[in-house]
Design a protein around this motif. Structure first.
Motif, PDB file in Angstrom:
ATOM      1  N   LYS A 170      10.077  -1.344  -4.659  1.00 47.37           N
ATOM      2  CA  LYS A 170      10.329   0.020  -4.206  1.00 47.37           C
ATOM      3  C   LYS A 170      11.551   0.610  -4.908  1.00 47.37           C
ATOM      4  O   LYS A 170      12.613   0.010  -4.946  1.00 47.37           O
ATOM      5  CB  LYS A 170      10.539   0.040  -2.697  1.00 47.37           C
ATOM      6  CG  LYS A 170      10.489   1.436  -2.092  1.00 47.37           C
ATOM      7  CD  LYS A 170      10.484   1.378  -0.584  1.00 47.37           C
ATOM      8  CE  LYS A 170      10.337   2.764   0.019  1.00 47.37           C
ATOM      9  NZ  LYS A 170      10.310   2.715   1.500  1.00 47.37           N
ATOM     10  N   ALA A 174       0.806  -1.220   0.000  1.00 46.48           N
ATOM     11  CA  ALA A 174       0.000   0.000   0.000  1.00 46.48           C
ATOM     12  C   ALA A 174       0.839   1.271   0.000  1.00 46.48           C
ATOM     13  O   ALA A 174       0.423   2.306  -0.526  1.00 46.48           O
ATOM     14  CB  ALA A 174      -0.933  -0.009   1.209  1.00 46.48           C
ATOM     15  N   ASP A 175       2.027   1.206   0.599  1.00 48.95           N
ATOM     16  CA  ASP A 175       2.857   2.405   0.707  1.00 48.95           C
ATOM     17  C   ASP A 175       3.811   2.574  -0.472  1.00 48.95           C
ATOM     18  O   ASP A 175       4.640   3.472  -0.472  1.00 48.95           O
ATOM     19  CB  ASP A 175       3.660   2.373   2.013  1.00 48.95           C
ATOM     20  CG  ASP A 175       4.589   1.160   2.096  1.00 48.95           C
ATOM     21  OD1 ASP A 175       4.312   0.155   1.398  1.00 48.95           O
ATOM     22  OD2 ASP A 175       5.579   1.218   2.841  1.00 48.95           O
ATOM     23  N   GLN A 176       3.715   1.715  -1.495  1.00 47.72           N
ATOM     24  CA  GLN A 176       4.626   1.775  -2.626  1.00 47.72           C
ATOM     25  C   GLN A 176       3.916   2.196  -3.910  1.00 47.72           C
ATOM     26  O   GLN A 176       2.778   1.790  -4.167  1.00 47.72           O
ATOM     27  CB  GLN A 176       5.313   0.418  -2.850  1.00 47.72           C
ATOM     28  CG  GLN A 176       6.317   0.071  -1.782  1.00 47.72           C
ATOM     29  CD  GLN A 176       7.031  -1.234  -2.053  1.00 47.72           C
ATOM     30  OE1 GLN A 176       7.611  -1.833  -1.135  1.00 47.72           O
ATOM     31  NE2 GLN A 176       7.001  -1.714  -3.276  1.00 47.72           N
TER      32      GLN A 176
END
Length: 270
Positions: free
Chosen positions: A34, A27-29
Protein backbone atom coordinates in the motif's frame (compact mmCIF):
# COMPACT_ATOMS: atom_id res chain seq x y z
CA UNK A 1 3.14 -44.90 14.03
CA UNK A 2 -0.15 -43.01 14.31
CA UNK A 3 1.83 -39.78 14.71
CA UNK A 4 3.79 -40.47 11.49
CA UNK A 5 0.59 -41.21 9.58
CA UNK A 6 -0.94 -37.96 10.82
CA UNK A 7 2.10 -35.95 9.66
CA UNK A 8 1.98 -37.63 6.24
CA UNK A 9 -1.75 -36.90 5.95
CA UNK A 10 -1.18 -33.24 6.92
CA UNK A 11 1.64 -32.73 4.41
CA UNK A 12 -0.20 -34.33 1.50
CA UNK A 13 -3.62 -32.84 2.12
CA UNK A 14 -3.02 -29.43 3.66
CA UNK A 15 0.39 -28.31 2.44
CA UNK A 16 -0.16 -28.81 -1.25
CA UNK A 17 0.35 -25.55 -3.12
CA UNK A 18 -0.36 -25.63 -6.85
CA UNK A 19 2.72 -24.73 -8.86
CA UNK A 20 2.37 -21.50 -10.81
CA UNK A 21 -0.10 -19.80 -8.45
CA UNK A 22 0.72 -16.21 -7.47
CA UNK A 23 0.16 -14.64 -4.06
CA UNK A 24 -3.08 -12.68 -4.14
CA UNK A 25 -2.99 -8.89 -3.98
CA UNK A 26 -5.25 -7.34 -1.32
CA UNK A 27 -8.55 -6.50 -3.00
CA UNK A 28 -8.62 -2.94 -1.64
CA UNK A 29 -5.07 -2.10 -2.81
CA UNK A 30 -3.88 -0.82 -6.17
CA UNK A 31 -0.38 -2.20 -5.57
CA UNK A 32 1.18 -5.06 -3.61
CA UNK A 33 2.44 -2.75 -0.89
CA UNK A 34 0.00 0.00 0.00
CA UNK A 35 1.29 3.40 -1.03
CA UNK A 36 4.28 2.01 -2.98
CA UNK A 37 4.67 1.41 -6.71
CA UNK A 38 7.36 -1.24 -7.34
CA UNK A 39 8.63 -1.59 -10.91
CA UNK A 40 11.24 -3.95 -12.32
CA UNK A 41 14.04 -3.56 -14.88
CA UNK A 42 17.35 -5.23 -15.64
CA UNK A 43 19.56 -2.36 -14.48
CA UNK A 44 21.95 -3.30 -17.31
CA UNK A 45 20.41 -1.27 -20.12
CA UNK A 46 22.13 2.10 -20.21
CA UNK A 47 20.80 4.80 -20.61
CA UNK A 48 17.37 3.33 -19.74
CA UNK A 49 18.36 1.63 -16.49
CA UNK A 50 21.82 1.29 -14.96
CA UNK A 51 23.83 1.58 -11.77
CA UNK A 52 25.37 5.05 -11.47
CA UNK A 53 28.59 4.46 -9.54
CA UNK A 54 29.18 8.19 -9.34
CA UNK A 55 26.15 8.16 -7.05
CA UNK A 56 27.12 5.10 -4.96
CA UNK A 57 25.52 2.63 -7.35
CA UNK A 58 22.10 4.26 -7.34
CA UNK A 59 19.79 2.86 -10.03
CA UNK A 60 19.33 5.56 -12.66
CA UNK A 61 18.15 6.09 -16.21
CA UNK A 62 15.19 7.04 -18.36
CA UNK A 63 12.99 4.12 -17.29
CA UNK A 64 13.75 4.81 -13.63
CA UNK A 65 12.80 8.48 -13.88
CA UNK A 66 9.60 7.64 -15.76
CA UNK A 67 8.74 5.21 -12.94
CA UNK A 68 9.36 7.92 -10.35
CA UNK A 69 7.15 10.36 -12.27
CA UNK A 70 4.32 7.82 -12.59
CA UNK A 71 4.51 6.97 -8.88
CA UNK A 72 4.32 10.67 -7.97
CA UNK A 73 1.32 11.16 -10.24
CA UNK A 74 -0.43 8.20 -8.57
CA UNK A 75 0.42 9.57 -5.11
CA UNK A 76 2.78 6.70 -4.30
CA UNK A 77 6.35 6.08 -3.25
CA UNK A 78 8.49 4.63 -6.08
CA UNK A 79 10.52 1.45 -5.61
CA UNK A 80 12.67 0.38 -8.59
CA UNK A 81 13.73 -3.28 -8.59
CA UNK A 82 16.54 -4.83 -10.62
CA UNK A 83 16.25 -8.44 -11.76
CA UNK A 84 17.68 -10.62 -14.57
CA UNK A 85 15.87 -9.93 -17.84
CA UNK A 86 15.36 -13.61 -18.66
CA UNK A 87 13.26 -14.11 -15.49
CA UNK A 88 11.61 -10.70 -15.29
CA UNK A 89 8.15 -11.90 -16.43
CA UNK A 90 8.30 -14.86 -14.03
CA UNK A 91 8.95 -12.38 -11.22
CA UNK A 92 5.89 -10.38 -12.19
CA UNK A 93 3.77 -13.52 -12.30
CA UNK A 94 5.06 -14.43 -8.82
CA UNK A 95 3.99 -10.98 -7.56
CA UNK A 96 7.51 -9.86 -6.65
CA UNK A 97 6.73 -6.37 -7.98
CA UNK A 98 3.77 -4.45 -9.38
CA UNK A 99 4.98 -3.89 -12.93
CA UNK A 100 7.82 -4.21 -15.42
CA UNK A 101 9.06 -0.81 -16.51
CA UNK A 102 12.17 -1.88 -18.35
CA UNK A 103 11.91 -1.06 -22.06
CA UNK A 104 9.84 -4.15 -22.82
CA UNK A 105 8.60 -4.36 -26.41
CA UNK A 106 5.02 -5.47 -26.95
CA UNK A 107 4.91 -8.87 -28.67
CA UNK A 108 2.14 -11.41 -29.21
CA UNK A 109 3.96 -13.96 -27.06
CA UNK A 110 4.43 -11.57 -24.14
CA UNK A 111 0.87 -10.33 -24.48
CA UNK A 112 -0.29 -13.85 -23.61
CA UNK A 113 1.55 -13.71 -20.28
CA UNK A 114 1.09 -10.09 -19.15
CA UNK A 115 -1.12 -7.08 -19.81
CA UNK A 116 0.46 -3.97 -21.36
CA UNK A 117 -0.23 -0.29 -20.88
CA UNK A 118 -0.20 2.21 -23.71
CA UNK A 119 3.30 2.56 -25.25
CA UNK A 120 5.60 4.97 -23.41
CA UNK A 121 8.23 5.13 -26.14
CA UNK A 122 9.07 3.77 -29.57
CA UNK A 123 12.41 2.62 -30.91
CA UNK A 124 13.96 0.18 -33.34
CA UNK A 125 16.37 -2.77 -33.46
CA UNK A 126 19.67 -1.62 -34.95
CA UNK A 127 22.75 -3.49 -36.17
CA UNK A 128 26.11 -2.32 -34.82
CA UNK A 129 29.60 -3.44 -35.86
CA UNK A 130 33.19 -2.54 -35.03
CA UNK A 131 34.21 0.93 -36.18
CA UNK A 132 35.93 0.76 -39.55
CA UNK A 133 34.36 -2.57 -40.52
CA UNK A 134 34.14 -2.60 -44.32
CA UNK A 135 32.84 -6.15 -44.80
CA UNK A 136 29.49 -5.72 -43.02
CA UNK A 137 27.83 -2.82 -44.79
CA UNK A 138 24.27 -4.11 -45.21
CA UNK A 139 21.81 -6.44 -43.52
CA UNK A 140 22.49 -9.09 -46.18
CA UNK A 141 26.11 -9.30 -45.00
CA UNK A 142 24.95 -10.75 -41.64
CA UNK A 143 24.38 -14.19 -43.15
CA UNK A 144 26.24 -16.81 -41.07
CA UNK A 145 27.99 -14.08 -39.04
CA UNK A 146 28.18 -14.22 -35.24
CA UNK A 147 25.67 -11.83 -33.71
CA UNK A 148 25.56 -10.73 -30.08
CA UNK A 149 22.19 -10.19 -28.37
CA UNK A 150 20.72 -10.04 -24.89
CA UNK A 151 19.14 -13.20 -23.50
CA UNK A 152 15.35 -13.53 -23.86
CA UNK A 153 15.14 -10.33 -25.89
CA UNK A 154 13.23 -9.63 -29.10
CA UNK A 155 16.63 -8.84 -30.63
CA UNK A 156 17.50 -12.53 -30.48
CA UNK A 157 14.45 -13.37 -32.59
CA UNK A 158 15.46 -10.73 -35.13
CA UNK A 159 19.08 -11.97 -35.20
CA UNK A 160 18.02 -15.58 -35.84
CA UNK A 161 16.30 -14.52 -39.06
CA UNK A 162 19.72 -13.47 -40.39
CA UNK A 163 22.15 -15.99 -38.86
CA UNK A 164 22.09 -19.18 -36.75
CA UNK A 165 25.28 -18.11 -34.95
CA UNK A 166 24.20 -16.23 -31.82
CA UNK A 167 26.09 -15.25 -28.66
CA UNK A 168 23.85 -14.31 -25.73
CA UNK A 169 24.70 -11.68 -23.11
CA UNK A 170 23.13 -10.40 -19.91
CA UNK A 171 23.83 -6.79 -20.93
CA UNK A 172 23.67 -4.91 -24.24
CA UNK A 173 26.63 -2.77 -23.17
CA UNK A 174 28.75 -5.88 -22.58
CA UNK A 175 27.81 -7.17 -26.03
CA UNK A 176 28.77 -3.86 -27.66
CA UNK A 177 32.08 -3.88 -25.77
CA UNK A 178 32.84 -7.25 -27.35
CA UNK A 179 32.66 -5.92 -30.91
CA UNK A 180 36.22 -4.50 -31.00
CA UNK A 181 37.60 -7.80 -29.60
CA UNK A 182 36.46 -9.74 -32.68
CA UNK A 183 34.60 -12.37 -30.64
CA UNK A 184 31.41 -11.38 -32.42
CA UNK A 185 30.82 -9.74 -35.79
CA UNK A 186 27.75 -7.67 -34.97
CA UNK A 187 25.32 -6.72 -32.22
CA UNK A 188 21.60 -6.16 -32.59
CA UNK A 189 20.17 -3.93 -29.88
CA UNK A 190 17.96 -0.92 -29.39
CA UNK A 191 19.15 1.94 -31.58
CA UNK A 192 19.13 4.42 -28.69
CA UNK A 193 21.27 2.14 -26.51
CA UNK A 194 23.90 1.61 -29.21
CA UNK A 195 24.05 5.25 -30.25
CA UNK A 196 24.39 6.32 -26.62
CA UNK A 197 27.31 3.90 -26.20
CA UNK A 198 28.88 5.16 -29.43
CA UNK A 199 28.45 8.90 -28.81
CA UNK A 200 28.51 9.29 -25.03
CA UNK A 201 30.63 6.31 -23.93
CA UNK A 202 32.95 6.60 -26.95
CA UNK A 203 32.64 2.93 -27.98
CA UNK A 204 34.50 2.31 -31.30
CA UNK A 205 31.38 1.02 -33.09
CA UNK A 206 29.19 2.06 -36.01
CA UNK A 207 25.69 1.40 -37.35
CA UNK A 208 24.79 -0.76 -40.34
CA UNK A 209 21.82 0.35 -42.43
CA UNK A 210 18.45 1.52 -41.11
CA UNK A 211 16.68 0.11 -38.01
CA UNK A 212 15.33 -3.40 -38.62
CA UNK A 213 12.14 -2.89 -36.62
CA UNK A 214 10.08 -0.18 -34.95
CA UNK A 215 8.84 -1.45 -31.59
CA UNK A 216 6.33 -0.11 -29.08
CA UNK A 217 7.67 -0.25 -25.52
CA UNK A 218 5.11 -0.48 -22.73
CA UNK A 219 4.73 -1.18 -19.03
CA UNK A 220 3.72 -4.75 -18.21
CA UNK A 221 1.40 -5.58 -15.32
CA UNK A 222 0.12 -8.88 -13.94
CA UNK A 223 -2.38 -10.48 -16.33
CA UNK A 224 -5.88 -9.35 -15.40
CA UNK A 225 -4.74 -6.40 -13.29
CA UNK A 226 -6.95 -3.98 -15.19
CA UNK A 227 -7.24 -1.51 -12.33
CA UNK A 228 -3.47 -0.87 -12.16
CA UNK A 229 -3.15 -0.88 -15.96
CA UNK A 230 -5.79 1.84 -16.30
CA UNK A 231 -4.28 3.90 -13.49
CA UNK A 232 -0.85 3.73 -15.13
CA UNK A 233 -2.34 4.78 -18.47
CA UNK A 234 -3.96 7.78 -16.77
CA UNK A 235 -0.71 8.72 -15.04
CA UNK A 236 1.27 8.31 -18.27
CA UNK A 237 -1.17 10.53 -20.18
CA UNK A 238 -0.85 13.15 -17.46
CA UNK A 239 2.96 13.29 -17.39
CA UNK A 240 2.93 13.56 -21.19
CA UNK A 241 0.37 16.38 -21.08
CA UNK A 242 2.11 18.41 -18.36
CA UNK A 243 5.57 18.22 -19.97
CA UNK A 244 7.20 15.91 -17.41
CA UNK A 245 7.75 13.17 -19.98
CA UNK A 246 9.27 15.59 -22.48
CA UNK A 247 11.69 16.91 -19.84
CA UNK A 248 12.90 13.41 -18.91
CA UNK A 249 13.20 12.29 -22.53
CA UNK A 250 15.23 15.33 -23.54
CA UNK A 251 17.51 14.90 -20.54
CA UNK A 252 18.69 11.53 -21.88
CA UNK A 253 18.14 11.78 -25.64
CA UNK A 254 17.62 15.46 -26.54
CA UNK A 255 14.40 14.41 -28.26
CA UNK A 256 10.98 12.94 -27.53
CA UNK A 257 11.32 9.17 -27.98
CA UNK A 258 7.57 8.62 -27.96
CA UNK A 259 7.31 10.16 -31.43
CA UNK A 260 6.55 7.69 -34.24
CA UNK A 261 9.84 8.37 -36.05
CA UNK A 262 11.98 7.96 -32.95
CA UNK A 263 13.67 4.87 -34.34
CA UNK A 264 15.10 6.83 -37.26
CA UNK A 265 16.48 9.83 -35.40
CA UNK A 266 20.03 10.06 -34.09
CA UNK A 267 20.65 10.39 -30.38
CA UNK A 268 22.26 13.62 -29.21
CA UNK A 269 24.09 14.65 -26.11
CA UNK A 270 21.80 14.47 -23.04
Amino acid sequence: MFRNCFIYFFLTCFCFIPIGCSPAKPADQLTLEKGTFSFAMSGLYKPFSYRDFQQNGKISGFDVEIGYALAKEMGMKPRPVTTPWETIIAGLEARKYDAILGSMAITKKRDQAVDFTDPYYRSGAQVFVKKGNRTLTSIKDLKNKTIGVVKASTFKDVALTHSPSIVEYTSDITALQDLPTGRIDAVITDQAVGLYAMKQMKFPIQTVGEPLTLDNMAIAVHAGDERLRQRLNQALAQIIADGTYEKISRKYFNRNILSSNAGKEAISKP
